[in-house]
Scaffold this motif. Sequence first.
Motif: not given
Length: 263
Positions: A224-235
């Motif tokens: 959906v959205r991506d950036w270098p600092a992204q932390q949310m893991p996928g379930f």
Amino acid sequence: MSTVASADPVLDVVIGGQTRQFGRDELLHRPDVSQVTVTNDVAYGKVMSYRAVPLAALLVGLNFPGDTVIESVALDGFVAQLPFDILTNTDPAKAIAWLAIEPDDTPWPRLPGKNLSAGPFYIVWTGALAAMIRSEQWPYQLKRLERQPLPVARWPALDVDPALPATDPKRAGLALFVTQCLPCHTLNGAGAGNVGPDLNQPMNPTQYMTPDGLRGLIRDPKSVRDWPAQQMPGFTSDRMTDREIELIIGYLMHMAARASKFL
């Protein structure tokens, strides 16, 4: 309370006014330390082996009223609410919680996609029902375990409309939210995690994302959205089924309508 060297990583266990401190070296030299093999390690995604102590042994002698949980606090701000009964189970026919300890001389590998390991302390699970333990109930980089009231009693702003029947799916969504989402997010300012944003203030995600977009974000955030600092893991589907994602979305939609009650 144990006395440990300042360079030795320490786990604090806080129960009421009583604090116990367990240093890494002290834990590794306990008589009940064991070599534990985890067949499906949630953090590493593979078979892992650890030196570990039964978590129940660290909680012996502490007073736990029935209406409480153990809150695990990690170095990165991840805060999980863990039911006391599963942490203290010792029956291998169920799931057994272990405190894995990272030795100083043989550090664990880096976590996938991260520049750090799961140490110094990590709760892992064995036993016949270990697969039933939720993905967010494997907290790593632990620094503290603390007794707290049940989440909804502690944070009433999480609760659904009290008029809802006991079998309403939104209540199941609330339970899933507390286990899988609250470790990183707050809702209406309620919660202790600070990794991700609040999910009802100033606006609920169900109000600005399409249903497909929100499902995609939960299942695979980078889709959906991506950036270098992204932390949310996928379930992934083994961590949350499609039905469970729908239950969480239903809970969020319900709480969007209740947001004004908590402003």
